[in-house]
Motif scaffolding. Structure first.
Motif, PDB file in Angstrom:
ATOM      1  N   LEU A 109      30.238  17.060  55.978  1.00  0.00           N
ATOM      2  CA  LEU A 109      31.125  18.269  56.213  1.00  0.00           C
ATOM      3  C   LEU A 109      31.022  19.094  55.092  1.00  0.00           C
ATOM      4  O   LEU A 109      30.762  18.550  53.897  1.00  0.00           O
ATOM      5  CB  LEU A 109      32.684  17.789  56.610  1.00  0.00           C
ATOM      6  CG  LEU A 109      32.805  17.019  57.841  1.00  0.00           C
ATOM      7  CD1 LEU A 109      34.195  16.856  58.000  1.00  0.00           C
ATOM      8  CD2 LEU A 109      32.113  17.778  59.174  1.00  0.00           C
ATOM      9  N   ASP A 110      31.370  20.134  55.011  1.00  0.00           N
ATOM     10  CA  ASP A 110      31.491  20.841  53.818  1.00  0.00           C
ATOM     11  C   ASP A 110      32.362  20.766  52.864  1.00  0.00           C
ATOM     12  O   ASP A 110      33.214  19.921  52.817  1.00  0.00           O
ATOM     13  CB  ASP A 110      31.999  22.527  54.336  1.00  0.00           C
ATOM     14  CG  ASP A 110      30.884  23.299  55.235  1.00  0.00           C
ATOM     15  OD1 ASP A 110      29.794  22.883  55.117  1.00  0.00           O
ATOM     16  OD2 ASP A 110      31.393  24.445  55.757  1.00  0.00           O
ATOM     17  N   SER A 115      32.699  24.901  62.347  1.00  0.00           N
ATOM     18  CA  SER A 115      32.953  25.730  61.220  1.00  0.00           C
ATOM     19  C   SER A 115      33.088  25.003  60.114  1.00  0.00           C
ATOM     20  O   SER A 115      33.118  25.767  58.914  1.00  0.00           O
ATOM     21  CB  SER A 115      34.442  26.267  61.641  1.00  0.00           C
ATOM     22  OG  SER A 115      35.461  25.421  61.701  1.00  0.00           O
ATOM     23  N   ARG A 116      33.137  23.876  60.158  1.00  0.00           N
ATOM     24  CA  ARG A 116      33.020  22.721  58.612  1.00  0.00           C
ATOM     25  C   ARG A 116      31.550  22.429  58.341  1.00  0.00           C
ATOM     26  O   ARG A 116      31.465  21.513  57.618  1.00  0.00           O
ATOM     27  CB  ARG A 116      33.843  21.735  58.867  1.00  0.00           C
ATOM     28  CG  ARG A 116      35.361  22.427  59.084  1.00  0.00           C
ATOM     29  CD  ARG A 116      36.433  21.031  59.199  1.00  0.00           C
ATOM     30  NE  ARG A 116      36.687  21.293  60.666  1.00  0.00           N
ATOM     31  CZ  ARG A 116      37.632  20.378  61.365  1.00  0.00           C
ATOM     32  NH1 ARG A 116      38.398  19.540  60.503  1.00  0.00           N
ATOM     33  NH2 ARG A 116      37.867  20.313  62.614  1.00  0.00           N
ATOM     34  N   VAL A 141      36.125  20.757  52.792  1.00  0.00           N
ATOM     35  CA  VAL A 141      36.926  20.442  53.828  1.00  0.00           C
ATOM     36  C   VAL A 141      37.769  19.071  53.494  1.00  0.00           C
ATOM     37  O   VAL A 141      37.104  18.245  52.994  1.00  0.00           O
ATOM     38  CB  VAL A 141      36.058  20.170  55.001  1.00  0.00           C
ATOM     39  CG1 VAL A 141      36.649  19.647  56.085  1.00  0.00           C
ATOM     40  CG2 VAL A 141      35.192  21.400  55.466  1.00  0.00           C
TER      41      VAL A 141
END
Length: 345
Positions: free
Chosen positions: A272-273, A169-170, A276
């Motif tokens: 990662l996004d 989800s990240r 985050v």
């Protein structure tokens, strides 16, 4: 951690798509390599070798152009760090200019993207040259290698005792950068840095290159050669994975030694996004403080301290370093050895 490794291990990740037993074998190998060395040659990734061959051909064609033509997509023309990087533009913490040129890109978001319109320093569209074949081949390679990175991230999640999809989800639209790097032929080259010693800022890097030159620092502070292996990625752990693992998987200090032969290098920095918060997901190793950072802010801050055009914008007050930023090379073996008097705060 071991202190005396003298070579880089090979990890076949094909088993990540296999039986539970095969997967467990790969996860153990990933954990051992990340903990003891921080670098590994990754095989069994499933990428068609023709993808890399096509990327190399397009990259050579791009860099063979006159400087004036390449400067039409100069990275300093962008607001989200995309485009051509001329020799001398990038300077690491040692202060020496790097002997290379590059072309930097990331996930190609539309110019109407809300984050880009709001001034995000790393998200948005790429700055492409007027060359449809170049754009198609580079995008295809980026997308394929990013998927390998997602598989590896699942393996590292398992190695940390998490569910395989713990980070999924990240990873929706991360600022994971691909660099096309060219080191020109230099018959007078001596043992000097091509890229100064540093750690990578993201979770890990997936690298393909055409010639030797990469060196890794072991826990004794010695430099170990990491020459390329046929059809394999060199994968090294970065700052974010060091944080996520509580210091178990140390970000590995490395450099590119100047060699006479022409060399092309293609690192994809897997992040990662942007928004985050990166922090330990397991207990922190003895002697290290519990620390956290915002993924994109860390990447932006480190980049602003490395590229001349961004340092100038900071000096002029046009952009600002994030308040939570850290200095260069505060992760990895060099920091732990205290070679520059830095410590992780």
């Amino acid at each position: 951690m071991k202190t005396d490794f003298t070579s880089i291990p090979v990890v076949d990740i094909a088993g990540l798509s296999g039986t539970a037993e095969e997967k467990a074998t790969v996860v153990e190998a990933l954990a051992t390599a990340a903990q003891d060395v921080g670098f590994m040659h990754v095989t069994g990734h499933g990428l068609d070798p023709a993808l890399f061959d096509a990327l190399l051909a397009q990259t050579k064609r791009f860099f063979d152009q006159p400087l004036d033509e390449k400067m039409k997509v100069y990275i300093g023309n962008s607001t989200n760090h995309r485009g051509y990087v001329p020799q001398g533009e990038e300077v690491f913490s040692a202060g020496s200019k790097d002997l290379k040129e590059a072309y930097d890109l990331s996930r190609d978001l539309p110019a109407t993207d809300p984050e880009y319109l709001a001034g995000n320093p790393l998200l948005g569209p790429n700055q492409w040259p007027d060359d449809a074949a170049f754009r198609q081949v580079v995008n295809a390679y980026y997308n394929a290698v990013f998927q390998v990175g997602c598989r590896l991230m699942g393996g590292f999640a398992l190695a940390l005792g998490l569910e395989e999809n713990a980070f999924e989800s990240r990873l929706t639209r991360p600022p994971s950068q691909l660099r096309l790097i060219h080191y020109p032929y230099d018959p007078s080259a001596h043992d000097a840095a091509g890229i100064g010693a540093h750690t990578d800022y993201e979770c890990f890097t997936l690298l393909r290159s055409t010639a030797p030159g990469l060196e890794v620092m072991n826990q004794k502070g010695e430099w170990v050669d990491a020459p390329p292996v046929e059809n394999a990625f060199v994968v090294n752990t970065g700052d974010m994975l060091e944080l996520l693992s509580g210091g178990r998987f140390i970000a590995t200090s490395h450099r590119v030694r100047k060699v006479a032969e022409e060399r092309y290098s293609f690192p994809l920095f897997f992040s990662l996004d942007y928004h985050v918060r990166v922090q330990p997901v397991v207990p922190v190793a003895d002697g290290l403080p519990a620390q956290s950072l915002v993924a994109g802010e860390h990447l932006a801050a480190q980049t602003m301290q490395t590229f001349n055009y961004l340092k100038q914008r900071v000096a002029e007050g046009r952009i600002s370093l994030p308040e939570s930023h850290v200095g260069l090379s505060v992760f990895g073996q060099e920091a732990r050895h205290g070679r520059r008097g830095v410590s992780i705060q």
